[in-house]
Design a protein around this motif. Structure first.
Motif, mmCIF file in Angstrom:
data_model
loop_
_atom_site.group_PDB
_atom_site.id
_atom_site.type_symbol
_atom_site.label_atom_id
_atom_site.label_comp_id
_atom_site.label_asym_id
_atom_site.label_seq_id
_atom_site.Cartn_x
_atom_site.Cartn_y
_atom_site.Cartn_z
ATOM 1 N N ALA A 123 0.819 -1.203 0.000
ATOM 2 C CA ALA A 123 0.000 0.000 0.000
ATOM 3 C C ALA A 123 0.860 1.262 0.000
ATOM 4 O O ALA A 123 0.381 2.344 -0.349
ATOM 5 N N SER A 124 2.143 1.137 0.365
ATOM 6 C CA SER A 124 3.030 2.299 0.364
ATOM 7 C C SER A 124 3.746 2.493 -0.968
ATOM 8 O O SER A 124 4.488 3.465 -1.121
ATOM 9 N N PHE A 125 3.536 1.609 -1.944
ATOM 10 C CA PHE A 125 4.201 1.746 -3.235
ATOM 11 C C PHE A 125 3.887 3.067 -3.948
ATOM 12 O O PHE A 125 4.782 3.669 -4.533
ATOM 13 N N PRO A 126 2.640 3.586 -3.910
ATOM 14 C CA PRO A 126 2.409 4.885 -4.540
ATOM 15 C C PRO A 126 3.184 6.023 -3.858
ATOM 16 O O PRO A 126 3.638 6.955 -4.520
ATOM 17 N N ALA A 127 3.362 5.939 -2.546
ATOM 18 C CA ALA A 127 4.140 6.967 -1.841
ATOM 19 C C ALA A 127 5.610 6.914 -2.253
ATOM 20 O O ALA A 127 6.255 7.957 -2.428
ATOM 21 N N ILE A 128 6.147 5.715 -2.436
ATOM 22 C CA ILE A 128 7.519 5.577 -2.917
ATOM 23 C C ILE A 128 7.624 6.095 -4.344
ATOM 24 O O ILE A 128 8.595 6.758 -4.713
ATOM 25 N N ALA A 129 6.591 5.829 -5.157
ATOM 26 C CA ALA A 129 6.572 6.325 -6.534
ATOM 27 C C ALA A 129 6.518 7.854 -6.565
ATOM 28 O O ALA A 129 7.093 8.472 -7.466
ATOM 29 N N ILE A 130 5.845 8.462 -5.588
ATOM 30 C CA ILE A 130 5.803 9.923 -5.512
ATOM 31 C C ILE A 130 7.209 10.471 -5.334
ATOM 32 O O ILE A 130 7.613 11.430 -5.998
ATOM 33 N N VAL A 131 7.975 9.862 -4.437
ATOM 34 C CA VAL A 131 9.348 10.302 -4.200
ATOM 35 C C VAL A 131 10.188 10.130 -5.466
ATOM 36 O O VAL A 131 10.972 11.011 -5.843
ATOM 37 N N LEU A 132 10.016 9.012 -6.152
ATOM 38 C CA LEU A 132 10.798 8.757 -7.363
ATOM 39 C C LEU A 132 10.443 9.736 -8.485
ATOM 40 O O LEU A 132 11.324 10.211 -9.196
ATOM 41 N N VAL A 133 9.168 10.045 -8.645
ATOM 42 C CA VAL A 133 8.770 11.015 -9.675
ATOM 43 C C VAL A 133 9.287 12.404 -9.311
ATOM 44 O O VAL A 133 9.721 13.163 -10.177
ATOM 45 N N TRP A 134 9.275 12.721 -8.034
ATOM 46 C CA TRP A 134 9.817 14.012 -7.610
ATOM 47 C C TRP A 134 11.324 14.093 -7.904
ATOM 48 O O TRP A 134 11.817 15.124 -8.370
ATOM 49 N N LEU A 135 12.062 13.005 -7.642
ATOM 50 C CA LEU A 135 13.488 12.968 -7.967
ATOM 51 C C LEU A 135 13.715 13.087 -9.472
ATOM 52 O O LEU A 135 14.649 13.768 -9.921
ATOM 53 N N ALA A 136 12.867 12.436 -10.259
ATOM 54 C CA ALA A 136 12.976 12.548 -11.712
ATOM 55 C C ALA A 136 12.703 13.978 -12.162
ATOM 56 O O ALA A 136 13.397 14.499 -13.047
ATOM 57 N N MET A 137 11.738 14.617 -11.531
ATOM 58 C CA MET A 137 11.422 15.994 -11.881
ATOM 59 C C MET A 137 12.591 16.927 -11.555
ATOM 60 O O MET A 137 12.888 17.851 -12.322
ATOM 61 N N ARG A 138 13.268 16.671 -10.454
ATOM 62 C CA ARG A 138 14.472 17.455 -10.126
ATOM 63 C C ARG A 138 15.556 17.262 -11.170
ATOM 64 O O ARG A 138 16.224 18.219 -11.561
ATOM 65 N N GLY A 139 15.760 16.030 -11.640
ATOM 66 C CA GLY A 139 16.754 15.757 -12.670
ATOM 67 C C GLY A 139 16.408 16.419 -13.987
ATOM 68 O O GLY A 139 17.293 16.948 -14.683
ATOM 69 N N ILE A 140 15.137 16.415 -14.351
ATOM 70 C CA ILE A 140 14.706 17.078 -15.588
ATOM 71 C C ILE A 140 14.929 18.571 -15.475
ATOM 72 O O ILE A 140 15.404 19.219 -16.414
ATOM 73 N N HIS A 141 14.599 19.132 -14.315
ATOM 74 C CA HIS A 141 14.795 20.563 -14.107
ATOM 75 C C HIS A 141 16.284 20.919 -14.162
ATOM 76 O O HIS A 141 16.662 21.959 -14.716
ATOM 77 N N LYS A 142 17.135 20.065 -13.618
ATOM 78 C CA LYS A 142 18.577 20.292 -13.660
ATOM 79 C C LYS A 142 19.084 20.278 -15.107
ATOM 80 O O LYS A 142 19.908 21.119 -15.492
ATOM 81 N N ASP A 143 18.598 19.344 -15.918
ATOM 82 C CA ASP A 143 18.970 19.305 -17.335
ATOM 83 C C ASP A 143 18.500 20.554 -18.067
ATOM 84 O O ASP A 143 19.212 21.090 -18.921
ATOM 85 N N ASP A 144 17.311 21.021 -17.738
ATOM 86 C CA ASP A 144 16.773 22.228 -18.368
ATOM 87 C C ASP A 144 17.638 23.439 -18.037
ATOM 88 O O ASP A 144 17.946 24.250 -18.918
ATOM 89 N N ARG A 145 18.040 23.568 -16.776
ATOM 90 C CA ARG A 145 18.923 24.683 -16.393
ATOM 91 C C ARG A 145 20.269 24.589 -17.097
ATOM 92 O O ARG A 145 20.826 25.611 -17.514
ATOM 93 N N LEU A 146 20.811 23.387 -17.239
ATOM 94 C CA LEU A 146 22.083 23.187 -17.924
ATOM 95 C C LEU A 146 21.994 23.608 -19.395
ATOM 96 O O LEU A 146 22.877 24.297 -19.900
#
Length: 154
Positions: A123-146
Motif C-alpha cells: 500500500a506504500s508503493f504509490p508513496a515511494i513512486a511519488i518520491v521517485l517522480v519528484w526525484l525525476a522531476m528534479r533531474g529534468i529541471h537540472k537538465d533544463d537549467r544546464l
C-alpha cells in the motif's frame, strides 16, 4: 537523453505502480474469522472459491493505469523538457490521488467487513513512486537549467 537518471527513476516508479495490479493492499478478518483480501481489483473472500469480488475498485484500477501511461509518456518526451516537467507534475497529482484512494478503499472495506485488518507494505508503493517522480522531476529541471546556461554561453 533517454539514458539519464530521471528515466531510471520513472521506470522504477512504473514498476511499483504496475505491481499494484498483482499484490494485495490489505488483509482483513471479520468477527466470524473469515478472511478477506483487498487488491487493486476489489475485495475478495480468501476462503471462498468464487472469483467474484464483494466490491470492485474501478477507481484504483483507472488511477494506476493512468499513472503508468503518464509516466511512460513522460519518459519518451525527452526532447521537450518543459513538457516533461509538466507531465511529471500531473503524474505527482495522480499519484497523490491514488494514494488517498487506496487508503480510502482500505478504510471502506474494513468498515464493510467489520473486523480487524492489516495493511500490507504494498500500500506504500504509490508513496515511494511519488518520491521517485519528484526525484525525476528534479533531474529534468537540472537538465533544463544546464541547457539554458549553455545557450547563454553561445
Amino acid at each position: 537523453m533517454i539514458q539519464r537518471i530521471q528515466t531510471v527513476y520513472l521506470f522504477i516508479a512504473i514498476l511499483l505502480v504496475g505491481s499494484l495490479f498483482f499484490v494485495p493492499f490489505s488483509e482483513m478478518a471479520n468477527v466470524k474469522g473469515e478472511l478477506f483480501r483487498l487488491d487493486a481489483k476489489g475485495l475478495y473472500s480468501a476462503s471462498s472459491q468464487s472469483n467474484a469480488p464483494l466490491f470492485a475498485n474501478t477507481v484504483v484500477v483507472f488511477l494506476c493505469a493512468s499513472c503508468i501511461a503518464l509516466m511512460i509518456i513522460t519518459i519518451f518526451r525527452y526532447k521537450s523538457l518543459a513538457r516533461q516537467i509538466s507531465l511529471s507534475k500531473i503524474s505527482l497529482l495522480v499519484l497523490f490521488i491514488l494514494t488517498g484512494a487506496i487508503f480510502y478503499e482500505i478504510w471502506k472495506a474494513a468498515g464493510m467487513v467489520g473486523g480487524t485488518f492489516s495493511i500490507k507494505i504494498y500500500a506504500s508503493f504509490p508513496a515511494i513512486a511519488i518520491v521517485l517522480v519528484w526525484l525525476a522531476m528534479r533531474g529534468i529541471h537540472k537538465d533544463d537549467r544546464l541547457l539554458k546556461s549553455i545557450d547563454r554561453i553561445r
